[in-house]
Design an enzyme around this catalytic site. Structure first.
Site, PDB file in Angstrom:
ATOM      1  N   SER A  40       0.832  -1.201   0.000  1.00  0.00           N
ATOM      2  CA  SER A  40       0.000   0.000   0.000  1.00  0.00           C
ATOM      3  C   SER A  40       0.871   1.256   0.000  1.00  0.00           C
ATOM      4  O   SER A  40       1.658   1.447  -0.927  1.00  0.00           O
ATOM      5  CB  SER A  40      -0.969  -0.042   1.186  1.00  0.00           C
ATOM      6  OG  SER A  40      -2.048   0.828   0.997  1.00  0.00           O
ATOM      7  N   ASP A 189      -5.677  -3.953  -2.160  1.00  0.00           N
ATOM      8  CA  ASP A 189      -4.633  -3.560  -1.206  1.00  0.00           C
ATOM      9  C   ASP A 189      -4.106  -4.778  -0.449  1.00  0.00           C
ATOM     10  O   ASP A 189      -4.863  -5.496   0.208  1.00  0.00           O
ATOM     11  CB  ASP A 189      -5.244  -2.553  -0.231  1.00  0.00           C
ATOM     12  CG  ASP A 189      -4.248  -1.935   0.724  1.00  0.00           C
ATOM     13  OD1 ASP A 189      -3.170  -2.516   0.940  1.00  0.00           O
ATOM     14  OD2 ASP A 189      -4.556  -0.858   1.259  1.00  0.00           O
TER      15      ASP A 189
END
Length: 302
Positions: A40, A189
């Protein structure tokens, strides 16, 4: 010594705190790690390091000084909104509710499809790596498919993609950004399943692992008010990091674990996407990071 650097998720403010930590790493240049793993916001940072950008250039971009790296400065001029746009009435990750993942990841599977725009992330990757990928030989950006299977883009077994696609996939927070399509698959993610994915190093010949984890707090982190919700998420993520650190140490690796102090968490507040707090987080981390780094290296064990 073969060394790996793992940078975890943490959104806008976690990225800012991480920059100060990397700048305080007097032991070695993080660009020289044999393996770079990012998730991320950590994928953003790892992509910059893999492209040869120094931590001090990233810090200068955050501070707005003349010695900032121009690509980083241009990238940081765009900050995602504090809150997600109204999502689409579709549920792209319901497979997570049945996957062998923790409760937090299963809950993420119930979130609708986000409508956030990841163009600024793809643009960063395309600018850093116009030929597709950075020059560092082992720069891995972690995402997950809708069934909880993690993929480290840039690793030998991962589907081929551009750096921009990988950063956007690793950043595709459920409910906030839509999944990213790569080689016929859809990816979210990586922090949905693990904030750091340090366990991906278990089959790598590394002797030392430096983990920079904005979203975990070994031993807990008390809070009041709105920050209590953030701490519930942090507690679940900490359990995962604890397990990964234990596995690495049992495999014989020396693990250095660096996490935010109570002062850092107070500066960040309850919403790590709140770019209005970026300067406050940076100012605080400049003061706390040298101590956090020194204590982590002094207390590291295998």
């Amino acid at each position: 010594m073969r060394r790996a650097l793992v940078i975890g998720c943490g959104a806008t403010l976690g990225f800012t705190w991480t920059a100060a930590v990397l700048d305080a790493l007097s032991e070695w240049d993080p660009r020289g790690a044999d393996v770079l793993i990012g998730t991320s916001a950590g994928a953003e940072m790892v992509a910059m390091l893999g492209a040869g950008i120094a931590p001090e250039e990233i810090m200068a971009a955050l501070a707005g000084t003349a010695d900032a790296h121009p690509v980083v400065a241009a990238h940081l001029a765009t900050v995602p909104h504090r809150f997600p746009p109204l999502p689409s009435p579709r549920w792209p990750a319901t497979g997570l509710t049945r996957a062998k993942v923790d409760g937090l990841a299963r809950l993420a599977g119930l979130l609708p499809r986000g409508r956030g725009d990841a163009a600024w992330l793809k643009r960063l990757g395309d600018t850093l790596a116009p030929n597709g990928w950075v020059t560092h030989p082992a720069t891995w950006l972690v995402a997950t498919d809708p069934h909880g299977n993690r993929v480290a883009f840039g690793s030998p077994d991962a589907p081929a993609c551009t750096l921009g696609e990988a950063i956007a996939a690793s950043w595709a927070v459920p409910g906030w950004f839509p999944p990213v399509e790569i080689a016929g698959g859809r990816y979210l993610d990586g922090g949905t399943v693990s904030p750091t994915s340090a366990d991906l190093l278990l089959d790598r010949d590394v002797e030392e692992v430096v983990i920079v984890a904005p979203m975990s707090s070994e031993g807990g982190a008390p809070a009041r008010g709105p920050a209590r919700l953030e701490r519930l998420i942090r507690k679940a993520m900490t359990r995962r990091v604890d397990a990964e650190v234990l596995a690495l140490r049992q495999a014989g690796a020396r693990v250095i674990r660096i996490e935010p102090s109570s002062e850092d968490l107070a500066a960040m507040g309850a919403n790590f996407m709140d770019g209005r707090r970026r300067q406050r987080v940076l100012d605080t981390a400049i003061g706390t990071a040298p101590r956090l780094v020194a204590e982590a290296f002094e207390g590291a064990t295998a």
